[in-house]
Design a protein around this motif. Structure first.
Motif, short mmCIF file in Angstrom:
data_model
loop_
_atom_site.label_atom_id
_atom_site.label_comp_id
_atom_site.label_asym_id
_atom_site.label_seq_id
_atom_site.Cartn_x
_atom_site.Cartn_y
_atom_site.Cartn_z
N UNK A 56 35.91 28.09 35.54
CA UNK A 56 35.97 26.66 35.82
C UNK A 56 36.73 26.29 37.08
N UNK A 57 37.24 27.28 37.82
CA UNK A 57 37.99 27.01 39.04
C UNK A 57 37.23 27.53 40.24
N UNK A 58 37.25 26.77 41.33
CA UNK A 58 36.64 27.23 42.57
C UNK A 58 37.52 28.33 43.14
N UNK A 59 36.96 29.53 43.30
CA UNK A 59 37.69 30.67 43.82
C UNK A 59 37.43 30.85 45.31
N UNK A 60 36.20 30.52 45.75
CA UNK A 60 35.85 30.68 47.17
C UNK A 60 34.71 29.74 47.52
N UNK A 91 45.67 32.42 42.91
CA UNK A 91 46.03 31.92 41.57
C UNK A 91 46.82 30.61 41.63
N UNK A 92 47.58 30.40 42.71
CA UNK A 92 48.39 29.19 42.86
C UNK A 92 47.62 28.07 43.57
N UNK A 93 46.31 28.27 43.76
CA UNK A 93 45.41 27.30 44.41
C UNK A 93 45.74 27.14 45.90
N UNK A 94 46.37 28.15 46.49
CA UNK A 94 46.64 28.13 47.93
C UNK A 94 45.45 28.70 48.67
#
Length: 188
Positions: A56-60, A91-94
């Motif tokens: 559910x998170x955008x990784x790239x 992982x920290x959305x950086x």
């Protein structure tokens, strides 16, 4: 029965027609292969904006004006002849950003070849500039044999001819180089 030239001619034409009829196969792939030049891509995408999502998170995200898909070849690859921009999120959305004028992704080996004004900017502001850069996705390893410049977050700078590093640049091995290193002394 009397054989005439007309009967013989009709018999020969009929045999040839039947032979042609039975020799044709319904091979659509063969027909498509004949239409497509040998070096043509399977597909061409314009105005690409891909998002890779994990849990559910955008990784790239990958943006490119043009992508050519050569997955129909014995050694499949995808080519970005007009450049690309990739943003990776940790992982920290950086965000870490990679741009290049040209790129190739080799599907079987997981190797990515970036060429022409390659710039990598990490979330901690480390900046790498190179003529060409390879990224081995399987081992998370970045390397080049070409001229490159790296500016680290602490102000250190390295200009060299080739390096190997993990993708976080925490295990960095440079070949012939010149640079400015900032070393902090520990006070006791």
């Amino acid at each position: 029965m009397k054989l005439t030239y007309r009967n013989t001619y009709i018999s020969i034409v009929t045999i040839l027609f039947v032979a042609m009829l039975f020799s044709c196969e319904g091979n659509l792939k063969g027909v498509r292969d004949m239409e497509m030049p040998e070096d043509a891509p399977q597909a061409v995408g314009m105005g690409i904006n891909l998002k890779y999502i994990d849990s559910g998170k955008v990784v790239a995200t990958l943006k490119s004006d043009k992508m050519m898909d050569f997955s129909n070849k014995n050694f499949p690859y995808r080519e970005f002849p007009e450049g690309l921009e990739v943003e990776f999120y940790d992982e920290n959305r950086e965000k870490n950003t990679v741009t290049a004028n040209y790129g190739v992704i080799y599907d079987q080996t997981g190797l990515i070849d970036l060429q022409g004004d390659v710039v990598v900017i990490t979330s901690d502001s480390t900046r790498l500039m190179a003529d060409q850069l390879y990224w081995d996705q399987a081992s998370n390893w970045v390397f080049t044999d070409r001229p490159n410049t790296i500016r680290f977050k602490n102000g250190a700078r390295n200009e060299g001819q080739g390096f190997d590093s993990n993708q976080e640049f925490s295990n960095f091995r440079s070949r012939s180089n010149v640079g400015v290193q900032i070393i902090e002394e520990e006070t006791k």
